[in-house]
Design a protein around this motif. Structure first.
Motif, PDB file in Angstrom:
ATOM      1  N   VAL A  84      -2.809  55.015  40.227  1.00 54.63           N
ATOM      2  CA  VAL A  84      -3.128  53.286  41.835  1.00 54.63           C
ATOM      3  C   VAL A  84      -3.515  54.351  42.976  1.00 54.63           C
ATOM      4  N   ILE A  85      -4.500  53.778  42.876  1.00 54.50           N
ATOM      5  CA  ILE A  85      -5.284  54.801  44.360  1.00 54.50           C
ATOM      6  C   ILE A  85      -5.799  54.247  45.244  1.00 54.50           C
ATOM      7  N   SER A  86      -4.895  53.714  46.577  1.00 57.28           N
ATOM      8  CA  SER A  86      -5.104  52.854  47.899  1.00 57.28           C
ATOM      9  C   SER A  86      -6.191  53.462  48.634  1.00 57.28           C
ATOM     10  N   GLY A  87      -7.247  53.092  49.076  1.00 60.40           N
ATOM     11  CA  GLY A  87      -7.823  53.710  49.567  1.00 60.40           C
ATOM     12  C   GLY A  87      -9.133  54.359  49.979  1.00 60.40           C
ATOM     13  N   ALA A  88     -10.912  53.524  49.673  1.00 57.85           N
ATOM     14  CA  ALA A  88     -12.019  54.104  48.888  1.00 57.85           C
ATOM     15  C   ALA A  88     -12.772  54.879  50.218  1.00 57.85           C
ATOM     16  N   GLY A  89     -12.455  56.217  50.625  1.00 58.74           N
ATOM     17  CA  GLY A  89     -13.137  56.757  51.075  1.00 58.74           C
ATOM     18  C   GLY A  89     -13.086  58.157  50.745  1.00 58.74           C
ATOM     19  N   PRO A  90     -13.107  58.890  51.270  1.00 57.08           N
ATOM     20  CA  PRO A  90     -13.657  60.616  50.416  1.00 57.08           C
ATOM     21  C   PRO A  90     -12.335  61.250  50.340  1.00 57.08           C
TER      22      PRO A  90
ATOM     23  N   SER B 182     -10.346  60.344  35.986  1.00 61.95           N
ATOM     24  CA  SER B 182     -10.996  59.545  35.363  1.00 61.95           C
ATOM     25  C   SER B 182     -11.718  60.792  34.869  1.00 61.95           C
ATOM     26  N   ARG B 183     -12.659  61.867  35.040  1.00 63.58           N
ATOM     27  CA  ARG B 183     -13.083  62.731  34.506  1.00 63.58           C
ATOM     28  C   ARG B 183     -12.300  63.248  33.730  1.00 63.58           C
ATOM     29  N   LYS B 184     -10.809  63.736  33.774  1.00 63.90           N
ATOM     30  CA  LYS B 184      -9.597  64.088  33.097  1.00 63.90           C
ATOM     31  C   LYS B 184      -9.461  63.225  31.963  1.00 63.90           C
ATOM     32  N   GLY B 185     -10.079  61.717  31.723  1.00 67.37           N
ATOM     33  CA  GLY B 185      -9.368  61.212  30.990  1.00 67.37           C
ATOM     34  C   GLY B 185      -8.072  60.074  31.302  1.00 67.37           C
ATOM     35  N   TYR B 186      -8.194  59.804  32.518  1.00 69.17           N
ATOM     36  CA  TYR B 186      -6.743  58.916  33.047  1.00 69.17           C
ATOM     37  C   TYR B 186      -8.107  57.483  33.311  1.00 69.17           C
ATOM     38  N   ARG B 187      -6.422  56.800  33.187  1.00 68.21           N
ATOM     39  CA  ARG B 187      -7.264  55.040  33.677  1.00 68.21           C
ATOM     40  C   ARG B 187      -6.542  54.554  35.026  1.00 68.21           C
ATOM     41  N   VAL B 188      -7.229  54.514  35.743  1.00 66.20           N
ATOM     42  CA  VAL B 188      -6.785  54.435  37.361  1.00 66.20           C
ATOM     43  C   VAL B 188      -7.653  52.935  37.823  1.00 66.20           C
ATOM     44  N   LEU B 189      -6.979  52.915  39.164  1.00 65.03           N
ATOM     45  CA  LEU B 189      -6.689  51.019  39.644  1.00 65.03           C
ATOM     46  C   LEU B 189      -7.088  51.971  41.204  1.00 65.03           C
ATOM     47  N   LEU B 190      -8.232  52.389  42.209  1.00 63.76           N
ATOM     48  CA  LEU B 190      -8.917  52.074  43.394  1.00 63.76           C
ATOM     49  C   LEU B 190      -9.052  50.825  43.781  1.00 63.76           C
ATOM     50  N   PHE B 191      -8.680  50.607  45.239  1.00 69.07           N
ATOM     51  CA  PHE B 191      -9.167  49.495  45.459  1.00 69.07           C
ATOM     52  C   PHE B 191      -8.600  49.828  47.157  1.00 69.07           C
TER      53      PHE B 191
ATOM     54  N   THR C 239     -21.162  54.962  56.660  1.00 65.37           N
ATOM     55  CA  THR C 239     -21.571  53.637  56.415  1.00 65.37           C
ATOM     56  C   THR C 239     -22.078  54.408  55.286  1.00 65.37           C
ATOM     57  N   ASP C 240     -23.016  55.556  55.335  1.00 66.90           N
ATOM     58  CA  ASP C 240     -24.339  55.192  54.223  1.00 66.90           C
ATOM     59  C   ASP C 240     -22.496  56.561  53.013  1.00 66.90           C
ATOM     60  N   LEU C 241     -22.246  57.736  53.771  1.00 60.50           N
ATOM     61  CA  LEU C 241     -21.268  58.656  52.748  1.00 60.50           C
ATOM     62  C   LEU C 241     -20.654  57.392  51.938  1.00 60.50           C
ATOM     63  N   ASP C 242     -19.277  56.419  52.766  1.00 63.72           N
ATOM     64  CA  ASP C 242     -18.394  55.628  51.575  1.00 63.72           C
ATOM     65  C   ASP C 242     -19.069  54.723  50.736  1.00 63.72           C
TER      66      ASP C 242
END
Length: 399
Positions: free
Chosen positions: A7-13, A23-32, A107-110
């Motif tokens: 579970v990951i908090s924060g959707a910046g870099p 995800s590329r390693k095959g794991y299930r992720v929640l990002l918010f 704004t564009d990057l994120d």
């Protein structure tokens, strides 16, 4: 309750880097993220070639190329001494990188980072979702409470910025003013004399910090100041910003007919990587600004956010493979400290008092300006094309 691998908090870099890596390693992720995207993010917006290499690998740079005007390349760095000596360094292109350096509005990057994340079925993304607290079992986070409900992850990655509520709850937050910087920036239109170099002015009023002008195309620039409360009163930030814009000879010449764009004057903290604390507890890891990973000399954060997000993902995967959630922190500390602690953060913090000496900065800049290869080395260190230790070559009078 759905159990995620992470579970990951924060959707910046940092958060997006961690999510994509897992995800590329095959794991299930929640990002918010607490914001609704697209959203404004305060930043100096300088993205070095080392960062664009990572963004290329993540598939984000291609999305940015599809947005006209979002990539504003710079190929050099101009440094101005307190006495007005000008050092014009050229950055090596494609030296181990897949691109060059850019000024990219956050704004564009994120938005492109999030757009890339949404392409992965194994990543669940929620915006407008704010952390309200961790539910702890000893040192371990059993779940994350949010405005959208409770979510459980074997590993929790906090990438929620310098004011991270997770870092504060765990008492891991960097509150040491001597281990923080502070910045203020605004966007200006009608800026004259912009080229393909970022410009850093070491005004004596703000040493060991500096003022910057980062060109963004069409006579627009991100203009700001980077201050160190260890040496400069943080309460004087706005006054020093106004003084830089109107009184610094180099900056004022470019900004004399420029107009500050309404609502763009913002300030933010910059927690340094030289902060001594651990970057996690139990199965919780701190990445990006939440983990205090800012460069103590340049104030840069994007590169370190992308890298620590990737390291957090690697550490989480290492722990998940071994069914040892709390082992993630040990691995994470090994990764980031091995890469950055003694090579970047500790020497950078130790160098701050030298940069606070006007005579030293003036002498250093004038010496560097005499030969192009010296100026190029300085620019390449800023761009991560050269190692930080290469700066010591500039202390050699025969270089």
């Amino acid at each position: 309750m759905i159990l995620y691998d992470a579970v990951i908090s924060g959707a910046g870099p940092a958060g997006c880097s961690a999510a994509l890596s897992l995800s590329r390693k095959g794991y299930r992720v929640l990002l918010f993220d607490k914001a609704r995207f697209p959203r404004e993010k305060i930043c100096g917006d300088g993205v070095t070639a080392a960062s664009t290499e990572l963004l290329e690998e993540m598939g984000v740079l291609e999305l940015l190329r599809q947005r006209p005007g979002s990539l504003n390349a710079f190929t050099g760095a101009t440094f101005v001494s307190p006495g007005g000596a000008v050092v014009r360094g050229r950055m090596a292109q494609n030296v181990g990188q897949q691109g060059c350096s850019y000024v990219i509005a956050r704004t564009d990057l994120d938005e492109c980072l999030v757009k890339r994340v949404k392409k992965y079925a194994s990543i669940t993304f929620l915006d407008n979702t704010e952390v309200t607290g961790l539910v702890m079992e000893g040192d371990r986070a059993r779940c994350v409470r949010t405005s959208a409900g409770e979510f459980s992850g074997s590993v929790v990655i906090a990438a929620d910025g310098a004011y991270s509520s997770i870092a504060k709850q765990l008492d891991l937050w960097n509150r040491d003013k001597n281990q923080q910087g502070f910045a203020m920036r605004a966007w200006f239109s009608g800026v004259e004399g912009l080229g393909d170099s970022i410009e850093l002015c070491y005004d004596k009023a703000m040493l060991p910090g500096y003022g910057w002008i980062f060109p963004a195309g069409d006579q627009r620039a991100n203009v700001g100041v980077f201050l160190l409360p260890r040496f400069t009163d943080q309460r004087s930030t706005k006054r020093l910003f106004e003084q830089f814009v109107s009184e610094n000879a180099f900056a004022a010449a470019k900004l004399k007919r420029a107009v500050m764009e309404p609502g763009t004057l913002k300030s933010w903290p910059l927690p340094f990587g030289s902060f001594a604390g651990k970057r996690g507890q139990g199965n919780v890891l701190l990445a990006g600004d939440a983990g205090s990973f800012i460069d103590p000399i340049t104030g840069e954060g994007i590169y370190y956010a992308l890298k620590t997000g990737r390291y957090a993902a690697e550490a989480a995967a290492h722990a998940l493979e071994r069914n040892d959630e709390t082992g993630a922190l040990t691995r994470y500390e090994q990764l980031w400290r091995g890469e950055f602690s003694n090579r970047v953060y500790v020497p950078g913090y130790a160098f701050q008092p030298f940069m606070n000496n006007e005579w030293f900065v003036e002498t250093f800049m004038r010496y560097t300006a005499r030969k192009q290869h010296r100026a190029d080395l300085l620019a390449d260190v800023v761009a991560h094309n050269r190692k930080r230790r290469d700066l010591f070559k500039l202390l050699n009078p025969f270089y």
